[in-house]
Scaffold this active site. Structure first.
Site, short mmCIF file in Angstrom:
data_model
loop_
_atom_site.label_atom_id
_atom_site.label_comp_id
_atom_site.label_asym_id
_atom_site.label_seq_id
_atom_site.Cartn_x
_atom_site.Cartn_y
_atom_site.Cartn_z
N HIS A 105 -9.02 -14.09 -0.10
CA HIS A 105 -7.86 -14.90 0.29
C HIS A 105 -8.33 -16.15 1.02
O HIS A 105 -9.28 -16.10 1.81
CB HIS A 105 -6.95 -14.10 1.22
CG HIS A 105 -5.92 -13.29 0.52
ND1 HIS A 105 -4.58 -13.33 0.83
CD2 HIS A 105 -6.03 -12.41 -0.50
CE1 HIS A 105 -3.91 -12.51 0.06
NE2 HIS A 105 -4.77 -11.93 -0.76
N THR A 118 -9.13 -15.19 -7.82
CA THR A 118 -8.35 -15.96 -8.79
C THR A 118 -9.20 -17.11 -9.32
O THR A 118 -9.53 -18.04 -8.57
CB THR A 118 -7.07 -16.50 -8.14
OG1 THR A 118 -6.30 -15.40 -7.67
CG2 THR A 118 -6.25 -17.29 -9.14
N GLY A 136 -3.26 -14.55 -8.96
CA GLY A 136 -3.18 -15.19 -7.67
C GLY A 136 -1.82 -15.29 -7.03
O GLY A 136 -0.81 -14.84 -7.57
N GLU A 137 -1.81 -15.91 -5.84
CA GLU A 137 -0.60 -16.12 -5.05
C GLU A 137 -0.61 -17.54 -4.51
O GLU A 137 -1.67 -18.09 -4.18
CB GLU A 137 -0.55 -15.13 -3.87
CG GLU A 137 -0.36 -13.69 -4.29
CD GLU A 137 -1.34 -12.75 -3.60
OE1 GLU A 137 -2.33 -13.24 -3.03
OE2 GLU A 137 -1.12 -11.54 -3.64
N SER A 143 0.15 -6.48 -12.93
CA SER A 143 1.29 -5.69 -12.48
C SER A 143 2.43 -5.70 -13.48
O SER A 143 3.47 -5.09 -13.24
CB SER A 143 1.79 -6.21 -11.12
OG SER A 143 2.16 -7.58 -11.21
N GLY A 144 2.25 -6.40 -14.59
CA GLY A 144 3.25 -6.46 -15.64
C GLY A 144 2.61 -6.24 -16.99
O GLY A 144 1.38 -6.25 -17.12
N ALA A 161 -0.05 -9.22 -18.78
CA ALA A 161 -1.40 -9.27 -18.22
C ALA A 161 -2.13 -7.95 -18.41
O ALA A 161 -3.36 -7.92 -18.55
CB ALA A 161 -1.34 -9.64 -16.75
N LYS A 213 9.32 -13.07 -0.77
CA LYS A 213 8.08 -13.81 -0.52
C LYS A 213 8.02 -15.16 -1.22
O LYS A 213 7.12 -15.96 -0.92
CB LYS A 213 6.87 -12.97 -0.95
CG LYS A 213 6.61 -11.77 -0.07
CD LYS A 213 5.31 -11.08 -0.44
CE LYS A 213 5.38 -10.40 -1.78
NZ LYS A 213 4.20 -9.55 -2.05
#
Length: 336
Positions: free
Chosen positions: A38, A74, A106-107, A173-174, A177, A255
């Protein structure tokens, strides 16, 4: 064989402390150590964010046996995928057979603060797919020329490549991907605590579908899951520890657009403890704890990486080494 790993939470600990915990994890019998990467932590107060790449070099020099990797890095915005490919090839030369690159899409909290754009989901996925292809091409080829939409290379060469190839694990998470992970990855990464149906009805079928496109099955992949666990003989203390990571319980809607750790901390601290604990296996009994963990093995996961939320990681590692890892190993022997 079931692999049991330790999550080195770089958002919570300073680099030297994290290195000490990694050495303890190896001594305690863990098989792997995966570190987060991060730019900014989930919490401002007491937060940390050491860079994963130099830290992994130090971890490789300080350990002898454990597999080391990112969960996750990422490779699309603040890192160019070519730089990532070079860095992990070098790590693979320094620690042969002990390095894994785990990548995710990533975020915004790790990209936008540097003035980088945060594209929509469609573009992020396209960048992610293209970045993985470039990394793998650079690892495999002598001279690489690619003219992509987002990333290009012209007669690019990574001159120091390890004899033992570095595996690439794809976090998802989906379903889209996850299919990509099955098609191009050596492993798959996801996180626990999201409801059994997500894994059994969405993610694992999508992973199998992607693997089939490359003439593979799930048996050809390392199915890794970050296990969110809070184990303590004092149940109230185990519950309270999850508040350190309350941000994980925030929904994506809560978020969205939050890129400041100060604001993320404020939102997380407003949650009740029951909700911060909802993502975690919270236990005070070792047999009950192992039973809940084992449900993920029964789903098909082959690599469990344990993330404990408390400040005293040495106590966690000691307790897990004495009470949990032996029970999991015994359970594995019973079913093999």
């Amino acid at each position: 064989m079931l692999r049991l790993g330790y999550k080195a939470s770089a958002e919570q600990f300073a680099p030297r402390d994290l290195l000490a915990y990694t050495v303890l994890a190896e001594q305690a019998g863990f098989d792997s150590v995966f570190v987060s990467d991060h730019l900014q932590p989930w919490r401002h107060t007491g937060g940390h964010a050491p860079a994963a790449l130099p830290w992994l070099g130090a971890a490789a020099a300080s350990t002898e046996r454990v597999l080391l990797g990112t969960s996750v890095l990422t490779p699309t915005l603040r890192y160019h995928p070519g730089v990532v490919a070079q860095a992990f090839a070098t790590l693979g030369c320094l620690a042969p057979g002990r390095v894994t690159l785990g990548v995710g899409s990533g975020e915004s909290m790790n990209e936008a603060p540097l003035g980088l754009p945060w594209p929509d989901g469609k573009e992020r996925y396209a960048r992610f797919r293209e970045a993985i292809a470039l990394i793998q091409a650079l690892w495999a080829g002598e001279r690489v020329t690619i003219d992509g939409t987002y990333y290009s290379a012209r007669d690019a060469t990574i001159y120091d490549r390890p004899d033992v190839p570095v595996p690439l694990y794809v976090a998802a998470s989906g379903p889209s991907a996850t299919r990509l992970a099955g098609r191009v990855g050596d492993g798959f990464i996801c996180t626990s605590g999201k409801g059994r149906e997500l894994y059994t009805e969405t993610l694992l079928p999508a992973l199998a579908e992607g693997a089939a496109k490359s003439d593979r099955t799930l048996a050809d992949l390392d199915l890794m899951i970050e296990m969110k666990v809070s184990y303590d003989p004092d149940h109230a203390r185990a519950l309270e520890a999850t508040r350190n990571w309350g941000a994980l319980a925030l929904t994506s809607e809560e978020k969205v657009g939050v890129e400041d750790p100060v604001e993320m901390e404020r939102l997380a601290d407003a949650l009740p403890t029951e909700r911060t604990a909802s993502r975690w296996i919270v236990s005070d009994d070792p047999d009950e704890h192992v039973e809940r963990i084992w449900s993920y093995v029964e789903m098909g996961f082959t690599h469990l990486v344990f993330h404990d939320p408390r400040a005293d990681q040495a106590a966690f590692l000691e307790r897990y080494a004495e009470e949990i890892l032996p029970r999991l190993r015994a359970r594995e022997r019973q079913v093999s």
